[in-house]
Scaffold this motif. Structure first.
Motif: not given
Length: 161
Positions: A6-10, A14-19, A29-35, A143-153
């Motif tokens: 839950k902490i990790f998802a939160f 927060l990180f992804i909401s910036s982009f 939330e649907e994307v984060v919870n999908t395997k 997937a979200l972490s990669i897209i967020a990282d590439l979008g920001e960095n």
């Protein structure tokens, strides 16, 4: 869900909401919870991150906007055209990411522009472990972490308005 999850998802939210502030938290939330993230979810995330579509558009508009902006994605889009809800393979996800964002490219990817070399480039960049298979499925969090990282960095996308 465990407390750590839950902490990790939160934190990811927060990180992804910036982009992707224009996207609804229900979708995130649907994307984060999908395997296994689907082609449509990846296409929606990328298209909204690059401001190619608005928040409430139909599925066909999302794929059309990607093909219009990035004609090289037509082959991958046709692969998933029959069912947009199919889980996306890591190599196809890599091809979408390397095509849409300014990812540092290897010589082989520059020459051939295939999903295989896009996948190998993301391994070399450290986004995937060396043991990952190209036909594997991708989790929503990854997937979200990669897209967020590439979008920001990595700076802006290759798409020019």
């Amino acid at each position: 869900m465990t407390k750590l999850r839950k902490i990790f998802a939160f934190e990811i939210l927060l990180f992804i909401s910036s982009f992707c502030f224009a996207q609804s938290f229900d979708f995130i939330e649907e994307v984060v919870n999908t395997k296994e993230v689907t082609f449509l979810q990846v296409a929606t995330l990328v298209a909204q991150d690059l401001n190619l579509v608005q928040n409430s558009v139909e599925n066909s508009e999302i794929t059309k906007s990607l093909i219009t902006s990035f004609p090289k994605l037509e082959k991958i889009t046709k692969k998933y055209e029959a069912n947009l809800e199919n889980p996306i393979q890591v190599k196809d996800f890599s091809q979408i990411i390397c095509t849409c964002y300014n990812v540092k490219s290897s010589l082989m990817y520059i020459i051939f522009r295939t999903p295989r070399y896009a996948f190998r480039q993301l391994i070399a960049s450290g986004y995937f472990p060396m043991t990952m298979q190209p036909n594997a499925k991708l989790s929503g969090v990854k997937a979200l972490s990669i897209i967020a990282d590439l979008g920001e960095n990595e700076g802006e996308s290759k798409w020019k308005e």
